[in-house]
Design a protein around this motif. Sequence first.
Motif, PDB file in Angstrom:
ATOM      1  N   GLU A 179      -8.760   5.911  -4.825  1.00  0.00           N
ATOM      2  CA  GLU A 179      -7.473   5.233  -4.628  1.00  0.00           C
ATOM      3  C   GLU A 179      -7.310   4.033  -5.556  1.00  0.00           C
ATOM      4  O   GLU A 179      -6.259   3.846  -6.181  1.00  0.00           O
ATOM      5  CB  GLU A 179      -7.335   4.795  -3.167  1.00  0.00           C
ATOM      6  N   MET A 180      -8.362   3.212  -5.674  1.00  0.00           N
ATOM      7  CA  MET A 180      -8.242   2.006  -6.490  1.00  0.00           C
ATOM      8  C   MET A 180      -8.103   2.336  -7.972  1.00  0.00           C
ATOM      9  O   MET A 180      -7.323   1.708  -8.692  1.00  0.00           O
ATOM     10  CB  MET A 180      -9.437   1.087  -6.244  1.00  0.00           C
ATOM     11  N   ASN A 208      -6.852   5.057  -9.271  1.00  0.00           N
ATOM     12  CA  ASN A 208      -5.581   5.738  -9.539  1.00  0.00           C
ATOM     13  C   ASN A 208      -4.373   4.815  -9.449  1.00  0.00           C
ATOM     14  O   ASN A 208      -3.258   5.207  -9.804  1.00  0.00           O
ATOM     15  CB  ASN A 208      -5.400   6.915  -8.579  1.00  0.00           C
ATOM     16  N   ARG A 209      -4.559   3.591  -8.965  1.00  0.00           N
ATOM     17  CA  ARG A 209      -3.454   2.635  -8.929  1.00  0.00           C
ATOM     18  C   ARG A 209      -3.155   2.048 -10.307  1.00  0.00           C
ATOM     19  O   ARG A 209      -2.091   1.453 -10.526  1.00  0.00           O
ATOM     20  CB  ARG A 209      -3.794   1.473  -7.990  1.00  0.00           C
TER      21      ARG A 209
END
Length: 467
Positions: free
Chosen positions: A366-367, A369-370
């Motif tokens: 998640e981090m 892909n931000r």
Amino acid sequence: MSAPGPFTELLLRRGAEIRSQIQQQGLKMPFTEVLELHTGDLQAMRQKPITFLRQVSAACTYSPLLNDPTLPSDVKQRARTILASCPGNSIGCYGEAGGILVVRNSVAKYLEQRDGGIPADPENIFLFNGTLRGLSFILKFLMATYNSERTGILVPVPSSLACRRIITLLGGAALPYQLDEQSGWTVWSEELRRVQEEGCVSCRPRVLYVVNPGSPTGHVMDRACMERIIRFAADEGLLLLADEGHPGDVYSGSLQLLSFKRVLHEMGPEFSSVVEFMSFNSISKGHIGESGVRGCYMEVLNVDPTVLSHFRSMVATFVTCSLPAQIAMEVATNPPDPGDPSYPLFQAEKQESVGKLAAKSQLTEEMLNRVPGMHCAPIHSGIYAFPRIELPARAREVSAALGQPPDVFYCLRLLQDTGYLLAPGEEFGQKDGTAHFRMTFAVPIKELTLALEKIVDFHQRFIAEFS
């Protein structure tokens, strides 16, 4: 853990220099220590060992513990069963070539349960001190068997450099086939065909090597991909050599890790009785995480009886798997059953280990892909992320002027700015024109969160500098 390649070695040397400058010369840096996230060792990163495994190993090693009232009864019974199969009831014995029968029986039972009842023959199971030892032995055996022609092995990339090194060392030809990142690191028949045809110019392709779950990519193959691979191996008469994981070490509840043996069987006799097949798994992975013990099993199917007989003779002559590794393998494939005294703790420890890795893999994905210019494909297993990084043209020009691949230049700058040492994607094989890095997410969650924050911040500053 395999030895690093030349680019990671360059980063390790630079990391050692920075560490010395901080500790011995008092140099002020934006960080106080160099942290190596390029590789992973689960217990070194503070994953707790499985209590049942350690207790059985301890009781086998020091037999007075068999009378210790504090040890659960199933631990003592398991240790007695294992010791009874060892000459002199001692793990100091040589044991049987290929592995003591009680351990091979447990592996066979595990495989049968894993594959929904498909039988496994203990006589077709062999134990080695680690996957690389087993892989080295089988490749050496194959190359000696077909010594009239140079043997080619189709190898996935991205993947560990170790397999390609072993093939080269033994005089074979590593034939890299590219996994398709855009499709979740899948394998396409057209790519296998291309590599096969090109390889025929310099060697005789005989082996198709697959890794599932992928490493460092963390992907899990779906059935369609596995069937494509099996059909290709059947059409080309290739030995299918599979490095596989444990179904319980997958992070998505909706995703199933199928074994190649099961898919092979379910495709019917035209495949299940024809395709020559060897499968590996080790105790270094997932919730077991006993990397230092170095235990691996291999199952062999559909190999010509004459060749298999010769293989057994070679195993008996050259291979002895240590008894401590075999004990760990026995417990890993034959954990406590429901109702056993050790079952509740075993299940709790397994769920804790897998649950933590799942949470950390999700956080990492998640981090990363931000961030604009960074993409991390879904991580379904393992301990690594392998994100793609989009680098500006100017950064590529500077890296070329320095004689460095772009992701090597990127990782060197990241090390200098943050103290985090990552492995450049160039080390593992990647599609031309792309750049990646490998990092482990097996570290404690607080350390991982801080590392990801600093890596993300560095990436944004790096892009701004070279845009």
